[in-house]
Design a protein around this motif. Structure first.
Motif, PDB file in Angstrom:
ATOM      1  N   PHE A   1      54.411  39.562  42.087  1.00 17.05           N
ATOM      2  CA  PHE A   1      53.187  38.956  41.569  1.00 17.05           C
ATOM      3  C   PHE A   1      52.211  40.031  41.107  1.00 17.05           C
ATOM      4  O   PHE A   1      51.584  39.895  40.055  1.00 17.05           O
ATOM      5  N   LYS A   2      52.099  41.110  41.867  1.00 15.66           N
ATOM      6  CA  LYS A   2      51.240  42.224  41.447  1.00 15.66           C
ATOM      7  C   LYS A   2      51.701  42.770  40.106  1.00 15.66           C
ATOM      8  O   LYS A   2      50.886  43.089  39.235  1.00 15.66           O
ATOM      9  N   GLU A   3      53.018  42.881  39.931  1.00 10.31           N
ATOM     10  CA  GLU A   3      53.585  43.355  38.656  1.00 10.31           C
ATOM     11  C   GLU A   3      53.212  42.407  37.519  1.00 10.31           C
ATOM     12  O   GLU A   3      52.820  42.841  36.435  1.00 10.31           O
ATOM     13  N   LEU A   4      53.315  41.106  37.780  1.00  8.14           N
ATOM     14  CA  LEU A   4      53.000  40.104  36.753  1.00  8.14           C
ATOM     15  C   LEU A   4      51.536  40.178  36.339  1.00  8.14           C
ATOM     16  O   LEU A   4      51.211  40.082  35.157  1.00  8.14           O
ATOM     17  N   VAL A   5      50.652  40.372  37.300  1.00  2.00           N
ATOM     18  CA  VAL A   5      49.222  40.437  37.002  1.00  2.00           C
ATOM     19  C   VAL A   5      48.848  41.761  36.336  1.00  2.00           C
ATOM     20  O   VAL A   5      48.077  41.787  35.375  1.00  2.00           O
ATOM     21  N   LYS A   6      49.417  42.849  36.823  1.00  4.50           N
ATOM     22  CA  LYS A   6      49.071  44.184  36.305  1.00  4.50           C
ATOM     23  C   LYS A   6      49.616  44.412  34.899  1.00  4.50           C
ATOM     24  O   LYS A   6      48.932  44.964  34.034  1.00  4.50           O
ATOM     25  N   ASP A   7      50.851  43.985  34.667  1.00  5.62           N
ATOM     26  CA  ASP A   7      51.498  44.239  33.378  1.00  5.62           C
ATOM     27  C   ASP A   7      52.266  42.992  32.937  1.00  5.62           C
ATOM     28  O   ASP A   7      53.503  42.973  32.947  1.00  5.62           O
ATOM     29  N   PRO A   8      51.530  41.935  32.559  1.00  8.80           N
ATOM     30  CA  PRO A   8      52.214  40.677  32.230  1.00  8.80           C
ATOM     31  C   PRO A   8      53.043  40.792  30.951  1.00  8.80           C
ATOM     32  O   PRO A   8      52.649  41.488  30.011  1.00  8.80           O
ATOM     33  N   PRO A   9      54.186  40.131  30.919  1.00 12.47           N
ATOM     34  CA  PRO A   9      54.935  40.066  29.666  1.00 12.47           C
ATOM     35  C   PRO A   9      54.079  39.369  28.613  1.00 12.47           C
ATOM     36  O   PRO A   9      53.232  38.530  28.956  1.00 12.47           O
ATOM     37  N   PRO A  10      54.263  39.695  27.343  1.00 13.68           N
ATOM     38  CA  PRO A  10      53.455  39.059  26.294  1.00 13.68           C
ATOM     39  C   PRO A  10      53.531  37.529  26.366  1.00 13.68           C
ATOM     40  O   PRO A  10      54.615  36.951  26.428  1.00 13.68           O
ATOM     41  N   GLY A  11      52.364  36.896  26.398  1.00  6.72           N
ATOM     42  CA  GLY A  11      52.297  35.440  26.365  1.00  6.72           C
ATOM     43  C   GLY A  11      52.608  34.755  27.681  1.00  6.72           C
ATOM     44  O   GLY A  11      52.861  33.548  27.703  1.00  6.72           O
ATOM     45  N   ILE A  12      52.585  35.498  28.792  1.00  5.30           N
ATOM     46  CA  ILE A  12      52.876  34.905  30.101  1.00  5.30           C
ATOM     47  C   ILE A  12      51.771  35.322  31.067  1.00  5.30           C
ATOM     48  O   ILE A  12      51.479  36.505  31.215  1.00  5.30           O
ATOM     49  N   PHE A  13      51.161  34.313  31.710  1.00  2.00           N
ATOM     50  CA  PHE A  13      50.054  34.554  32.630  1.00  2.00           C
ATOM     51  C   PHE A  13      50.303  33.755  33.899  1.00  2.00           C
ATOM     52  O   PHE A  13      50.754  32.617  33.836  1.00  2.00           O
ATOM     53  N   GLY A  14      49.991  34.352  35.049  1.00  2.00           N
ATOM     54  CA  GLY A  14      50.261  33.666  36.300  1.00  2.00           C
ATOM     55  C   GLY A  14      49.117  33.744  37.285  1.00  2.00           C
ATOM     56  O   GLY A  14      48.288  34.653  37.231  1.00  2.00           O
ATOM     57  N   ALA A  15      49.085  32.759  38.180  1.00  2.00           N
ATOM     58  CA  ALA A  15      48.118  32.714  39.276  1.00  2.00           C
ATOM     59  C   ALA A  15      48.803  32.057  40.463  1.00  2.00           C
ATOM     60  O   ALA A  15      49.756  31.287  40.300  1.00  2.00           O
ATOM     61  N   LEU A  16      48.308  32.364  41.644  1.00  2.00           N
ATOM     62  CA  LEU A  16      48.818  31.705  42.837  1.00  2.00           C
ATOM     63  C   LEU A  16      48.136  30.349  42.982  1.00  2.00           C
ATOM     64  O   LEU A  16      46.936  30.234  42.731  1.00  2.00           O
ATOM     65  N   ARG A  17      48.889  29.352  43.388  1.00  2.00           N
ATOM     66  CA  ARG A  17      48.289  28.045  43.649  1.00  2.00           C
ATOM     67  C   ARG A  17      47.699  28.072  45.062  1.00  2.00           C
ATOM     68  O   ARG A  17      48.416  28.316  46.029  1.00  2.00           O
ATOM     69  N   ASP A  18      46.416  27.818  45.153  1.00  2.00           N
ATOM     70  CA  ASP A  18      45.720  27.768  46.439  1.00  2.00           C
ATOM     71  C   ASP A  18      45.987  29.006  47.290  1.00  2.00           C
ATOM     72  O   ASP A  18      46.150  28.915  48.500  1.00  2.00           O
TER      73      ASP A  18
END
Length: 157
Positions: A13-30
């Motif tokens: 998740f840290k990887e996704l937030v720090k360096d997201p692939p183009p056009g992909i965004f993520g957040a944790l639910r609750d």
């Protein structure tokens, strides 16, 4: 309690937030590391361009030895998406490999938007139309892209 699954998910998740692939965004639910809410943008220069599609990844304690459940919460018309939004992708069903990361999986989901696997379809009508009448298929996709802009299509359910 810290499990291997949770430690790995925290890193991914840290990887996704720090360096997201183009056009992909993520957040944790609750603030729950086991459920990710993700927005995938339709790739540029494709029929899906301009669309913003919501999906979730739900993990269990067997991750990474078991794949997450990937489910769209935006309305979809796609050969590899079941009516309930569940993604039908070979690497999620039969060929999961623990070395694959969640960001890798999200890139694969984004890529099947434009390159569906019609031979293992979840939506047979979409697969048939993709194979036999690409213009009609693209018209349906454009309708889905337009729906993705509407606020009532945004919340996760």
């Amino acid at each position: 309690m810290s499990t291997y699954a949770r430690r790995r998910l925290e890193q991914e998740f840290k990887e996704l937030v720090k360096d997201p692939p183009p056009g992909i965004f993520g957040a944790l639910r609750d603030n729950n590391l086991m459920i990710w809410d993700v927005t995938i943008c339709g790739p540029d220069d494709t029929t899906w361009q301009g669309g913003t599609f919501r999906l979730s990844l739900e993990f269990n304690e067997d991750y990474p030895h078991a794949p997450p459940i990937a489910k769209f919460h935006s309305r979809m018309y796609h050969p590899n998406v079941f009516e309930d939004g569940t993604v039908c992708l070979d690497i999620l069903m039969n060929n999961w490999n623990p070395v694959w990361s969640s960001p890798f999986l999200l890139i694969a989901i984004q890529s099947i938007l434009c390159d569906p696997c019609v031979h293992s379809a979840a939506n047979f009508e979409a697969a048939r139309l993709f194979d036999t009448d690409r213009r009609a298929y693209n018209k349906r996709v454009f309708e889905i892209v337009e729906l993705s802009w509407k606020s009532e299509n945004l919340p996760f359910n």
